[in-house]
Design an enzyme around this catalytic site. Structure first.
Site, PDB file in Angstrom:
ATOM      1  N   GLU A 133       0.885  -1.028  -0.383  1.00  0.00           N
ATOM      2  CA  GLU A 133      -0.204  -0.076  -0.923  1.00  0.00           C
ATOM      3  C   GLU A 133       1.075   1.345  -0.314  1.00  0.00           C
ATOM      4  O   GLU A 133       1.230   1.831   1.022  1.00  0.00           O
ATOM      5  CB  GLU A 133      -1.028   0.014   1.241  1.00  0.00           C
ATOM      6  CG  GLU A 133      -1.919   0.849   1.256  1.00  0.00           C
ATOM      7  CD  GLU A 133      -1.830   2.478   1.650  1.00  0.00           C
ATOM      8  OE1 GLU A 133      -0.703   3.580   0.279  1.00  0.00           O
ATOM      9  OE2 GLU A 133      -1.993   2.517   2.301  1.00  0.00           O
ATOM     10  N   GLU A 142       3.520   7.934  -5.626  1.00  0.00           N
ATOM     11  CA  GLU A 142       4.738   7.525  -4.803  1.00  0.00           C
ATOM     12  C   GLU A 142       4.968   6.627  -5.776  1.00  0.00           C
ATOM     13  O   GLU A 142       5.966   5.669  -5.389  1.00  0.00           O
ATOM     14  CB  GLU A 142       3.918   7.446  -3.708  1.00  0.00           C
ATOM     15  CG  GLU A 142       3.834   8.560  -2.264  1.00  0.00           C
ATOM     16  CD  GLU A 142       3.260   8.608  -1.585  1.00  0.00           C
ATOM     17  OE1 GLU A 142       2.764   7.026  -1.379  1.00  0.00           O
ATOM     18  OE2 GLU A 142       1.919   9.070  -1.051  1.00  0.00           O
TER      19      GLU A 142
END
Lengths: 302, 302
Positions: A133, A142
């Site tokens: 995650e 990210e």
């Protein structure tokens, strides 16, 4: 108050020996992330369908270790949790021990890209499930695909599963006079500040968290259908797939003033992708922590 | 999207020659500040009661020049607007000219503490009114008293007025499970992350804008009366008055869990302080720009 009091503040004793960056990371987003109970349930449900007593789970970007603990609690024989931040890795070790999983979850304090298959082999063969995650306010903000694709290719065993396996980045056009009121200046007749509007930043993709508001509590209208601009298969796509430029046309289907493009994402898991986790404001109503951790992206339109 | 697209972004031509810090300041808070129409009206009403055709107004921290323009539009014979940021000072000059006040408003691009009475004298005597809006999320968070007291003592003429003349910093105790859900972790039974709560930052005074929410749209209950912790007389107080430590006792008058101290302020002007501008969430309902510019402060309680 403020300037006057700061030098007199008493730092709580429990914080004196903690690194500042760890305190900051916990307070900035970890608490919100961990309290996003639907997020935790999305992962628990996805893992429950895949984990057997033979499972060897590899998590990348483990943070506090919560998802690794969930994987172990579902019966995986072995979990290796990779976390590059030394302070977080230490915290994760403490939490894992406190929850009684010290023998089944092992933390590696490295970047996942620096972990070798040989290093993992000592924990018993090759991982059968790759868990992560590492999603940002933008699905790939990210570099999730970068890390997942690398770990999948180098570390995951043949036929191993990836959780979550798929996701999509959406964009839509929104009218919001709330947003307009903080992104350009318009005064009643009498004084003109129009020159100031030449400074309006229509270049940056800004996050609602940076602006300081939540879409789910601001007045806005979607003027176009929510449209996927990227569909990612974390279980198969390579980074190069999305290395270029792509264009998607958003067409307004309602009359109004387009103030911004709103960006949100969904990830899917489970049989026939029946499980879904989304950051669209319709999905975060009643989920304050999700708005405070991810929120949405927006880019102003000229 | 995000990582992939950034290098392809087209910067609007109008932004190519603008300094980045100016674009950032405009988009971060100037638009919101200028669109806070009740703020503008607070100043207009306060100034209207004081300005005569003889007035020489000195503004410190003039920004875009909006308040100086309001002062000139109310008939002041002369306005000197001090703004330390070179880029903002240039913008203010353009806006003042565009509004036809180039002959009556003069910009000085310096810190107010570096401006001498002699420099002001060339604009016709000594200022009769000292105007400023350099208030932060905390009343004195941007050192308003420091700059006002200095300008009042060195630059303002005898008997000159100060706008705003008075203000108060308030604190109250709030219960908010929304806030609790992003500032500590509490999961359903099964997994304990209690260790993580030792990282809770109860030391910092954090602003709602930094957290990314608005009190006026979060669930909270005040458990104590709003209590003044500082009463500031900008027309008379010296900085040293508040140089030490002061203690105020907040006593809960309702049952509940105190999660945080909430800090907001009010400033007053006009006859018998009849005009008021406040940052309390009750005062910002329907004033999205004020929440986005100032918001409130909060400090977590152990």
């Amino acid at each position: 108050f403020g300037d006057n009091m700061e030098s007199h503040f008493v730092v709580p004793r429990r914080l004196r020996d903690k690194p500042y960056e760890l305190i900051e990371a916990a307070n900035d987003w970890h608490y919100a992330m961990m309290n996003d109970l639907p997020r935790n349930e999305f992962y628990r449900s996805a893992l429950r369908q895949l984990i057997t007593p033979e499972s060897f789970v590899l998590e990348i970007g483990a943070g506090s270790g919560l998802l690794s603990i969930i994987a172990a609690s579902l019966g995986a024989r072995r979990v290796v949790a990779i976390e590059a931040n030394m302070h977080l890795a230490n915290v994760a070790r403490q939490i894992i021990h406190a929850n009684g999983y010290g023998d089944r979850i092992h933390i590696i304090n490295k970047m996942s890209t620096d972990v070798s298959p040989e290093e993992l082999a000592q924990y018993g063969g090759r991982p059968t499930l790759l868990l992560s995650e590492i999603l940002g306010t933008l699905l790939l903000g990210e570099s999730a695909l970068h890390y997942v694709a690398d770990a999948r290719r180098r570390l995951l065993g043949p036929g191993g599963a990836v959780v979550p396996p798929r996701g999509a980045q959406f964009a839509t056009l929104v009218e919001s006079f709330d947003i307009a009121s903080i992104t350009s200046v318009k005064l009643p007749p009498g004084i003109s500040l129009d020159y100031f509007n030449s400074l309006q930043d229509t270049t940056s993709m800004v996050f609602t968290k940076q602006y300081g508001f939540r879409f789910s509590s601001a007045a806005y209208t979607e003027l176009a259908p929510r449209t996927p601009v990227l569909a990612i298969d974390f279980s198969a796509d390579e980074v190069g797939v999305w290395g270029g430029e792509s264009r998607t046309t958003l067409r307004a289907t309602r009359a109004g003033t387009v103030h911004a493009v709103m960006a949100s994402w969904e990830v899917y898991a489970g049989e026939a992708d029946a499980l879904c986790m989304a950051t669209h404001p319709d999905a975060t109503l009643g989920n304050f922590p999700r708005d405070m951790q991810w929120g949405q992206g927006l880019q102003l339109i000229e």
